[in-house]
Design a protein around this motif. Structure first.
Motif, PDB file in Angstrom:
ATOM      1  N   LEU A  44       0.900  -1.189  -0.146  1.00 50.56           N
ATOM      2  CA  LEU A  44      -0.120  -0.077   0.203  1.00 50.56           C
ATOM      3  C   LEU A  44       0.860   1.081  -0.072  1.00 50.56           C
ATOM      4  N   PRO A  45       0.716   2.152  -1.001  1.00 47.86           N
ATOM      5  CA  PRO A  45       1.709   3.191  -1.203  1.00 47.86           C
ATOM      6  C   PRO A  45       1.092   4.388   0.017  1.00 47.86           C
ATOM      7  N   VAL A  46       1.411   4.183   1.526  1.00 44.42           N
ATOM      8  CA  VAL A  46       1.189   4.990   2.541  1.00 44.42           C
ATOM      9  C   VAL A  46       1.627   6.410   2.350  1.00 44.42           C
ATOM     10  N   ASP A  47       3.098   6.421   1.845  1.00 39.65           N
ATOM     11  CA  ASP A  47       3.520   7.777   1.845  1.00 39.65           C
ATOM     12  C   ASP A  47       2.810   8.723   0.800  1.00 39.65           C
ATOM     13  N   ASP A  48       2.661   8.082  -0.315  1.00 41.81           N
ATOM     14  CA  ASP A  48       1.938   9.144  -1.356  1.00 41.81           C
ATOM     15  C   ASP A  48       0.410   9.266  -1.026  1.00 41.81           C
ATOM     16  N   MET A  49      -0.246   8.249  -0.178  1.00 43.26           N
ATOM     17  CA  MET A  49      -1.600   8.466   0.129  1.00 43.26           C
ATOM     18  C   MET A  49      -1.807   9.747   1.196  1.00 43.26           C
ATOM     19  N   PHE A  50      -0.735   9.545   2.203  1.00 41.09           N
ATOM     20  CA  PHE A  50      -0.753  10.747   3.029  1.00 41.09           C
ATOM     21  C   PHE A  50      -0.258  11.932   2.803  1.00 41.09           C
ATOM     22  N   MET A  51       0.577  12.140   1.728  1.00 39.86           N
ATOM     23  CA  MET A  51       1.115  13.258   1.175  1.00 39.86           C
ATOM     24  C   MET A  51      -0.099  14.101   0.277  1.00 39.86           C
ATOM     25  N   LYS A  52      -1.063  13.088  -0.152  1.00 38.33           N
ATOM     26  CA  LYS A  52      -2.318  13.847  -0.830  1.00 38.33           C
ATOM     27  C   LYS A  52      -3.238  14.194   0.079  1.00 38.33           C
ATOM     28  N   PHE A  53      -3.181  13.447   1.317  1.00 37.13           N
ATOM     29  CA  PHE A  53      -4.180  13.913   2.201  1.00 37.13           C
ATOM     30  C   PHE A  53      -3.829  15.041   2.686  1.00 37.13           C
ATOM     31  N   ILE A  54      -2.613  15.326   3.240  1.00 36.62           N
ATOM     32  CA  ILE A  54      -2.005  16.443   3.713  1.00 36.62           C
ATOM     33  C   ILE A  54      -2.250  17.609   2.766  1.00 36.62           C
ATOM     34  N   THR A  55      -1.770  17.250   1.431  1.00 39.54           N
ATOM     35  CA  THR A  55      -1.775  18.602   0.650  1.00 39.54           C
ATOM     36  C   THR A  55      -3.321  19.081   0.104  1.00 39.54           C
ATOM     37  N   ARG A  56      -4.118  18.005   0.194  1.00 37.87           N
ATOM     38  CA  ARG A  56      -5.459  18.333  -0.271  1.00 37.87           C
ATOM     39  C   ARG A  56      -6.122  19.175   1.100  1.00 37.87           C
ATOM     40  N   TYR A  57      -5.719  18.616   2.343  1.00 36.23           N
ATOM     41  CA  TYR A  57      -6.214  19.306   3.647  1.00 36.23           C
ATOM     42  C   TYR A  57      -5.843  20.916   3.850  1.00 36.23           C
ATOM     43  N   VAL A  58      -4.562  21.026   3.326  1.00 32.74           N
ATOM     44  CA  VAL A  58      -4.108  22.318   3.365  1.00 32.74           C
ATOM     45  C   VAL A  58      -4.746  23.129   2.432  1.00 32.74           C
ATOM     46  N   GLU A  59      -5.056  22.609   1.201  1.00 32.20           N
ATOM     47  CA  GLU A  59      -5.429  23.551   0.030  1.00 32.20           C
ATOM     48  C   GLU A  59      -7.047  23.917   0.613  1.00 32.20           C
ATOM     49  N   ILE A  60      -7.730  22.904   0.887  1.00 32.57           N
ATOM     50  CA  ILE A  60      -9.063  23.157   1.569  1.00 32.57           C
ATOM     51  C   ILE A  60      -9.093  24.313   2.589  1.00 32.57           C
ATOM     52  N   LEU A  61      -8.317  24.066   3.408  1.00 32.17           N
ATOM     53  CA  LEU A  61      -7.954  24.912   4.668  1.00 32.17           C
ATOM     54  C   LEU A  61      -7.784  26.470   4.230  1.00 32.17           C
ATOM     55  N   ALA A  62      -6.837  26.454   3.194  1.00 30.39           N
ATOM     56  CA  ALA A  62      -6.335  27.643   2.742  1.00 30.39           C
ATOM     57  C   ALA A  62      -7.790  28.579   2.133  1.00 30.39           C
ATOM     58  N   ARG A  63      -8.651  27.878   1.566  1.00 28.66           N
ATOM     59  CA  ARG A  63      -9.716  28.307   0.826  1.00 28.66           C
ATOM     60  C   ARG A  63     -10.820  28.895   2.099  1.00 28.66           C
ATOM     61  N   LEU A  64     -10.779  27.994   3.325  1.00 28.66           N
ATOM     62  CA  LEU A  64     -11.627  28.505   4.306  1.00 28.66           C
ATOM     63  C   LEU A  64     -10.936  29.659   5.409  1.00 28.66           C
ATOM     64  N   GLY A  66      -7.878  31.190   4.694  1.00 28.45           N
ATOM     65  CA  GLY A  66      -7.043  32.176   3.742  1.00 28.45           C
ATOM     66  C   GLY A  66      -5.566  31.660   3.863  1.00 28.45           C
ATOM     67  N   CYS A  67      -4.834  31.934   2.881  1.00 24.55           N
ATOM     68  CA  CYS A  67      -3.570  31.417   2.500  1.00 24.55           C
ATOM     69  C   CYS A  67      -2.600  31.860   3.485  1.00 24.55           C
ATOM     70  N   GLU A  68      -2.487  32.638   4.129  1.00 22.00           N
ATOM     71  CA  GLU A  68      -1.524  33.163   4.957  1.00 22.00           C
ATOM     72  C   GLU A  68      -1.512  32.459   6.379  1.00 22.00           C
ATOM     73  N   LYS A  69      -2.976  31.996   6.789  1.00 23.70           N
ATOM     74  CA  LYS A  69      -2.849  31.337   7.899  1.00 23.70           C
ATOM     75  C   LYS A  69      -2.638  29.774   7.580  1.00 23.70           C
ATOM     76  N   ALA A  70      -3.036  29.575   6.477  1.00 22.19           N
ATOM     77  CA  ALA A  70      -3.027  28.044   6.072  1.00 22.19           C
ATOM     78  C   ALA A  70      -1.243  27.711   5.753  1.00 22.19           C
ATOM     79  N   ASP A  71      -0.669  28.752   5.279  1.00 21.82           N
ATOM     80  CA  ASP A  71       0.932  28.707   4.975  1.00 21.82           C
ATOM     81  C   ASP A  71       1.527  28.413   6.390  1.00 21.82           C
ATOM     82  N   LYS A  72       1.050  29.157   7.349  1.00 22.66           N
ATOM     83  CA  LYS A  72       1.751  28.861   8.811  1.00 22.66           C
ATOM     84  C   LYS A  72       1.489  27.410   9.377  1.00 22.66           C
ATOM     85  N   ILE A  73       0.286  26.911   9.065  1.00 25.05           N
ATOM     86  CA  ILE A  73       0.017  25.505   9.450  1.00 25.05           C
ATOM     87  C   ILE A  73       0.988  24.655   8.516  1.00 25.05           C
ATOM     88  N   ALA A  74       1.267  24.871   7.300  1.00 21.97           N
ATOM     89  CA  ALA A  74       1.901  24.129   6.418  1.00 21.97           C
ATOM     90  C   ALA A  74       3.471  24.263   6.838  1.00 21.97           C
TER      91      ALA A  74
END
Length: 91
Positions: A44-64, A66-74
């Motif tokens: 199971l490609p766990v690393d890739d799966m979690f990388m996509k999870f985290i990336t998608r999470y931060v993208e959605i969070l940025a829309r909710l 703002g990018c500045e706060k989401a960048d701090k979280i990233a």
């Protein structure tokens, strides 16, 4: 938080069905079922799966929030988990 995790799981599940084994409850994300599944499927490609999870999470969070706060979280995630190539901007 739970709704955001469920949304990201739903998005990623089109590529990785196993992500549906990830659960959010009582203020934490549980990987117990996924760990059990890995015993049956060690490839199971766990690393890739979690990388996509985290990336998608931060993208959605940025829309909710703002990018500045989401960048701090990233930035904190990168510090915690190493050199992870994600930011709050969509690809």
């Amino acid at each position: 938080m739970k709704l955001l995790v469920e949304r990201v799981v739903w998005d990623i599940s089109t590529e990785y069905r196993e992500i549906e084994l990830l659960h959010y409850d009582e203020g934490r994300i549980s990987c117990a079922e996924m760990a059990a599944s890995m015993k049956e499927n060690p490839n199971l490609p766990v690393d890739d799966m979690f990388m996509k999870f985290i990336t998608r999470y931060v993208e959605i969070l940025a829309r909710l929030i703002g990018c500045e706060k989401a960048d701090k979280i990233a930035k904190k995630l990168k510090e915690e988990f190493g050199n992870i190539p994600f930011d709050s901007k969509e690809e």
